[in-house]
Design an enzyme around this catalytic site. Structure first.
Site, PDB file in Angstrom:
ATOM      1  N   LYS A   2       2.344  -9.505  -0.592  1.00  0.00           N
ATOM      2  CA  LYS A   2       2.021  -8.608  -1.708  1.00  0.00           C
ATOM      3  C   LYS A   2       2.954  -7.420  -1.544  1.00  0.00           C
ATOM      4  CE  LYS A   2      -0.628  -6.536  -4.807  1.00  0.00           C
ATOM      5  NZ  LYS A   2      -1.424  -5.445  -4.343  1.00  0.00           N
ATOM      6  N   CYS A  60       0.844  -1.198   0.000  1.00  0.00           N
ATOM      7  CA  CYS A  60       0.000   0.000   0.000  1.00  0.00           C
ATOM      8  C   CYS A  60       0.883   1.254   0.000  1.00  0.00           C
ATOM      9  CB  CYS A  60      -0.929  -0.006   1.221  1.00  0.00           C
ATOM     10  SG  CYS A  60      -2.100   1.360   1.157  1.00  0.00           S
TER      11      CYS A  60
END
Ligand code: FMN
Length: 319
Positions: A135, A96
């Protein structure tokens, strides 16, 4: 060569209603990552996260929960919760890019802190039997962050790493750094999945030719802009189906109904659907005009009228 298509999550978009409808109407995604869970200091899972993961709400073939944290305790708490629901894997968000998150040492803001990642993975794997996947971006500030981190990740059992080859500070600007992606796959023995800017079957082919060893590919914004994309990639087809307007219209109505039941009041449903059209409009021949028409709608009646004009207008273009 066979390959796997994954859906890369978009918080606010790829919730269970979108996933179920996209899978029912279009298919093509082999596994879906759920948008992240964040605890924000409390040892409790917010109702909205719970609803998104409950097995009875999810009809897609394979769903993988995700957590955004820099704490082993939080990871373990969420791991226990999702295992209780029957999930066997938890994905850790190290990607993010938003400053509110990265400033707190979360998402891509954690990538430079390799010791903390090492400690988290060490503790989590000794105290839980959940499969861990990651991720990631290349770093927040620069790509040395990932090059320093990869040797540490070699010591850990990680199911796979979904890698979006941009820096956090880039947000979504500039190009994905394909040279650095190549360097990363040469410097790890982990299973790497490519993610970034796949918006057509042609783009997918180009990337697949460039990275022949990569077997799994994650679609993010491209799948919302074109929900047929996974199906088109799977069948190596560059064209939308002839009846795409009809199919899209039914998909849209299913989404609308789902959110209408769930959200309180017409304002919320309007905002929700308008945010989808920022992406959906890209499927149309004049995205700007298409989106503007939807954005201008001040109530649900006008919204439906705008959708009708968009779809009919597109039908006219095709004939
Ligand atoms: C609005 C928005 C929300 C996102 N939410 C998440 C998320 O919850 N978890 C995550 O791992 N990535 C999230 N992402 C990143 C996407 O999953 C994906 O990695 C990124 O958009 C790059 O892939 P793409 O070019 O195919 O979109 C988000 C991206 C956007 C634009």
């Amino acid at each position: 060569m066979s390959f796997t298509l994954l859906s890369s999550p978009l918080q606010g978009f790829t919730d269970f209603r979108f996933r179920n409808a996209a899978d029912e109407f279009f298919g093509g995604i082999n596994a879906w990552y759920a948008p992240y869970i964040r605890l924000q200091g409390r040892q409790e899972i917010k109702n909205s996260y719970q609803r998104d993961l409950l097995p009875e709400n999810n009809h897609v073939p394979h769903l993988i929960p995700q957590v955004m944290t820099n704490s082993a305790e939080e990871f373990l708490f969420v791991a226990g919760y999702v295992q209780g629901l029957g999930y066997t894997e938890l994905n850790l968000n190290l990607g993010c890019p938003y400053p509110m998150v990265t400033k707190r040492g979360l998402g891509s803001g954690l990538l430079k802190n390799k010791e903390r990642i090492n400690d988290l993975l060490t503790r989590v794997s000794s105290e839980s039997d959940i499969s861990i996947s990651l991720k990631m971006r290349l770093g927040y500030e620069d790509s040395h962050e990932i090059l320093d981190l990869l040797p540490i990740l070699e010591k850990h059992i990680i199911k796979n790493i979904v890698l979006h080859p941009r820096l956090g500070k880039q947000l979504y600007k500039g190009k994905a750094d394909l040279e650095m992606f190549k360097k990363c796959i040469e410097n790890t023995s982990h299973n790497i999945c490519y993610n970034g800017d796949i918006d057509s079957a042609a783009k997918f082919r180009e990337l697949k030719d460039r990275f022949p060893t990569i077997q799994s590919w994650a679609l993010g914004r491209g799948l919302i802009a074109n929900p047929f994309l996974a199906q088109m990639i799977q069948s190596d087809n560059d064209q939308l189906p002839n009846d795409w307007i009809d199919q899209f219209s039914r998909f849209h109505d299913t989404l609308f109904r789902g959110y209408d039941e769930a959200l309180s009041g017409p304002k919320h449903i309007l905002i929700k659907m308008q945010s989808f059209w920022e992406y959906f409009s890209l499927l149309f021949s004049n995205p700007h005009k298409t989106y503007k028409r939807i954005k201008k709608a001040k109530n649900v009646k006008v919204y439906h009228e705008a959708v009708r004009i968009n779809l009919e207008g597109e039908g006219d273009e095709i004939q």
